[in-house]
Design an enzyme around this catalytic site. Structure first.
Site, mmCIF file in Angstrom:
data_model
loop_
_atom_site.group_PDB
_atom_site.id
_atom_site.type_symbol
_atom_site.label_atom_id
_atom_site.label_comp_id
_atom_site.label_asym_id
_atom_site.label_seq_id
_atom_site.Cartn_x
_atom_site.Cartn_y
_atom_site.Cartn_z
ATOM 1 N N ARG A 1 41.468 38.281 35.292
ATOM 2 C CA ARG A 1 42.713 38.725 34.895
ATOM 3 C C ARG A 1 43.415 37.340 34.411
ATOM 4 O O ARG A 1 43.292 36.294 34.880
ATOM 5 C CB ARG A 1 43.609 39.134 35.769
ATOM 6 C CG ARG A 1 43.213 40.466 36.464
ATOM 7 C CD ARG A 1 43.694 41.370 35.500
ATOM 8 N NE ARG A 1 43.255 42.931 35.920
ATOM 9 C CZ ARG A 1 44.120 43.631 36.495
ATOM 10 N NH1 ARG A 1 45.558 43.241 36.585
ATOM 11 N NH2 ARG A 1 43.733 44.701 37.038
ATOM 12 N N HIS B 1 49.151 50.589 45.313
ATOM 13 C CA HIS B 1 47.941 49.579 44.786
ATOM 14 C C HIS B 1 46.642 50.862 45.040
ATOM 15 O O HIS B 1 45.814 50.183 44.883
ATOM 16 C CB HIS B 1 47.856 48.435 45.689
ATOM 17 C CG HIS B 1 49.233 47.379 45.488
ATOM 18 N ND1 HIS B 1 50.289 47.740 46.571
ATOM 19 C CD2 HIS B 1 49.606 46.800 44.430
ATOM 20 C CE1 HIS B 1 51.057 46.947 46.091
ATOM 21 N NE2 HIS B 1 50.810 46.452 44.695
#
Ligand code: GLN
Ligand code: ZN
Length: 764
Positions: free
Chosen positions: A520, A699
């Site tokens: 990421r 999440h």
């Protein structure tokens, strides 16, 4: 001989994010292990070459990582947590990625922020009786790999004390430092092997030396480095610190039996004089003079005079120039940026350009400033130009912010008065239900955005598609029975970039990627000048959403501290000043939303906590201006306008007073995973305003049941008053799919209704 330059670490994602592409293909099963390794070898080779071409004398190796350099240390030290079922021997890729990303049966290791950067590292775990052994020879392999390519590198390791203190014990009563001797055993083997492989020096990072330490930690340093020095023999150890001045730990660092010490002079310029006075005569000092955390050009003349001061004390052979920290936190190469305006681009330096700056400084020291007169002159001229540029400095902005900051802080009326007026206007039930803002970013949304970017659809087509999405989100919320609706944020690519693109004073790069964790990356906007808001940024979207429903629609903004934290911030004025300017721009937006009839406005501040300075003594000053910035943005509204804020974490304990001082009417926060701690905080601190501790973990794809969420709400009522509570998820829903969100939110509404019913007075 003479002054040398060193680099402490180079970005490893590749100039075009090659590592990201390769890793994700590998994880999907579309790339073989051999091909992955080939790609990473090429990234390393080209980084080494680039650094050599830039004139760097001490080039690092083992700064590359497939996922995270702390995880690499976990592997090197053989500290695989038992749940991954690793029985010993070399740690292969499967186990490595299992630790990073989890498996069906074992949850991933925890990740947390690397000091005050936006990089996240994997937190080492230590169980009682933790064993350590040499589980990976990556550091030696990569040294050899470089050597075969003709680069004699300086391998980088995270030092033993930082490694242990950055980890966590999984059993009570175990302190990580109790494992010091065991990890030193492995470090000893590594140093011996590096020496055998032909290494002349190693860089051992001990960033923890810049934190508040107790005496036991300082003693651990003395013990550890005595043992490392023994193992190293002629191999030179360069102790490397960064992100913070060492202060009371400086003496400890300078007395350790190492060849040299690196100091971050960007974060701690004041420590130079003390260091020069105290450094033993046999030690080299490495000066971190080029900011590794930012993208601005270095003011070379100013830096040169600092270096000259050090040179006069140390002489040329004991002085090294370096970036302040690893360049991991800087994008790779400015030359790729073809779309930046010249007046911005000429002020920037990415990793590659920063190394070139070091080379100029080195030449000036070794050959005299005349040898680089042109470069120095051009740099001086640039800084003079910038100091007076009307593209940077807007006297109107400065004057307005000055006036606002001098005003009496805070809302016009106290919370109790506001609460009554807001309730009269909004007429909400007890335990009102709402969401945090975003709804699933569906493939249609992404497709439309990509097509718009490529010019395949025009602005009106794009807008029409986004409006369809808003309509869907509004209709769903009505049907689900939520009390306060949102528009769903389909038009926002990113909660900071969206605003940056609409504010004066911001610029955006094409390839300015920085690793956040694993594959990421983030591309922070650049704040290069005084900030102002030319026109409304969100009003049309909120107005449109409100036109579709009679339920209140909450306006949605990103707060000044979060915009600041997640951008590259100009360094020619205090961060506080920039924060206040952003706050003033957000204030304008709030004023327009209010004028458009919006009764509830949320200002997200998920990054408030991460802005905390590394040293506790600096917290109060930061919190003071952060709270002031939030208030500057939010406090211009009428009593009946309800201000919300949102934060994505639950560790409020040590900043709860500042959170309360924000004086938002309602705060929503994460709580579903760490609810117990949060409730503990509220049990000890009488929170004055309204709160929505999350009841749904966004999440995870798991859909929580109504009963489960009702239980969570009931738990909350044990420490907070019912009429203080809101019911909402932990965070925005943009990463979830509709299939998960629909049932979860319906259950959440059902949970709120259940608890409401249980509160209603029973008929006699
Ligand atoms: N309003 C934002 C959202 O819902 C908040 C995101 C965040 O807290 N990081 O996506
Ligand atoms: Zn959040």
């Amino acid at each position: 001989m003479g002054v040398k330059t060193a680099n402490l670490g180079f970005p490893r994602i590749g100039a075009q994010r090659e590592l990201k592409t390769a890793l994700e293909a590998y994880w999907r099963g579309d790339l073989s292990q051999a091909d992955l390794q080939q790609t990473t070898r090429e990234i390393r080779r080209s980084s080494w070459q680039l650094q050599r071409d830039a004139g760097v004398d001490l080039i690092p190796s083992n700064d590359f990582s497939l996922y995270d350099h702390i995880l690499d240390m976990v592997a090197m030290l053989g500290a695989v947590p038992p749940r991954f079922g690793h029985v010993g021997g070399p740690i292969g890729l499967d186990t490595y990625f299992a630790m990073a990303r989890g498996t069906k049966t074992a949850k991933a290791m925890e990740m947390t922020k690397w000091f005050d950067t936006n990089y996240h590292y994997i937190v080492p775990e230590f169980e009682a009786n933790q064993r350590f052994y040499l589980g990976s020879t990556k550091v030696i392999d990569e040294f050899r790999e470089a050597k075969e390519l003709g680069f004699v590198t300086r391998p980088v390791l995270l030092g033993p004390v930082s490694f242990l203190l950055l980890g966590k014990a999984t059993t009570a009563n175990v302190t990580p430092l109790s494992f010091l001797d065991r990890v030193l055993g492995v470090y000893t083997q590594v140093l011996e092997r590096l020496r055998a492989a032909g290494a002349e020096s190693v860089q051992v990072d001990e960033p923890v030396l810049g934190l508040d330490l107790d005496e036991s930690a300082r003693q651990a340093y003395s013990r550890a480095y005595k043992s490392l020095a023994n193992a190293a023999g002629p191999l030179q150890i360069f102790l490397t610190t960064y992100f913070s001045p060492l202060r009371e730990n400086l003496k400890t660092a300078l007395q350790l039996p190492v060849a040299g010490v690196h100091l971050d002079l960007v974060r701690g310029p004041e420590q130079l004089d003390e260091a020069l006075a105290a450094v033993p005569a046999d030690k080299t000092v490495s000066l971190g003079v080029v900011d590794g955390r930012n993208i601005w050009k270095n003011p070379l003349s100013k830096t040169l005079s600092v270096c000259e001061r050090a040179l006069s004390v140390l002489g040329p052979d004991r002085l090294i120039l370096a970036p302040s920290c690893s360049l991991l936190h800087s994008p790779v190469d400015l030359d790729l940026e073809t779309d930046l305006e010249d007046h911005v681009k000429e002020r920037l330096a990415f990793a590659r350009q920063k190394l070139q700056e070091l080379q100029i400084l080195k030449t000036a020291l070794n050959e005299g400033p005349d040898a680089v007169a042109d470069a120095l002159e051009a740099n001086d001229a640039l800084f003079k130009r910038v100091a007076h540029s009307t593209r940077v400095h807007n006297p109107q902005v400065k004057a307005r912010v000055g006036t606002l900051a001098a005003e009496r802080p805070g809302r016009a009326s106290p919370f109790a008065v506001r609460k009554a007026k807001q309730q009269e206007r909004l007429n909400l039930p007890v335990l009102p239900t709402t969401t945090i803002g975003s709804y699933p970013q569906t493939p249609e949304i992404r497709k439309a955005r990509a097509a718009f970017k490529r010019g395949q659809i025009d602005a009106s087509q794009y807008e029409a598609e986004m409006k369809r999405q808003v309509l869907r989100v509004v209709r769903f919320q009505e049907q689900a029975g939520l009390d306060v609706l949102v528009h769903g944020e389909p038009e926002r690519n990113d909660m900071v970039e969206y605003f940056g693109e609409r504010l004066e004073g911001f610029a955006h790069t094409r390839f300015g990627w920085v690793q956040s964790y694993g594959s990421r990356c983030v591309k922070p906007p650049i704040i290069h000048g005084d900030v102002s808001r030319p026109k409304p940024m969100t009003v049309d979207w909120i107005r449109y959403a409100q036109s579709l429903t009679s339920k209140p629609v909450k306006g949605m903004l990103t707060g000044p501290i979060t915009i600041l934290q997640w951008s590259f911030v100009r360094d020619d004025q205090p961060r506080k000043d920039t924060a206040f300017q952003i706050a003033a721009a957000i204030r304008d937006e709030i004023e327009d939303l209010e004028a458009a009839g919006t009764g509830i406005i949320q200002i997200d501040e998920p990054a408030l906590r991460e802005g905390l300075p590394l040293r506790q003594s600096e917290w109060p000053a930061y919190l003071r201006w952060a709270v002031q910035a939030f208030q500057l943005a939010s406090c211009g509204v009428r009593d009946e306008t309800q201000i919300h804020t949102h934060m994505c974490y639950a560790d409020f304990n040590d900043i709860i007073e500042a959170i309360a001082a924000l004086d938002a009417d309602v705060i929503s926060m994460e709580a579903s995973r760490s609810g117990v701690e949060l409730l503990g905080t509220f049990a000890h601190f009488q929170y004055p305003n309204q709160v929505g501790p999350g009841v749904y973990d966004v999440h995870s794809p798991r859909v929580p049941s109504a009963e489960e969420m009702a239980d969570a709400i009931k738990q909350q009522t044990t420490v907070l008053n019912v009429d203080q509570l809101w019911v909402n998820p932990d965070c925005g829903l943009k990463t979830r799919r509709w299939e998960e969100v629909e049932p979860a939110l319906k259950n959440m509404v059902a949970a709120a209704r259940q608890v409401r019913a249980s509160l209603a007075p029973k008929p006699a």
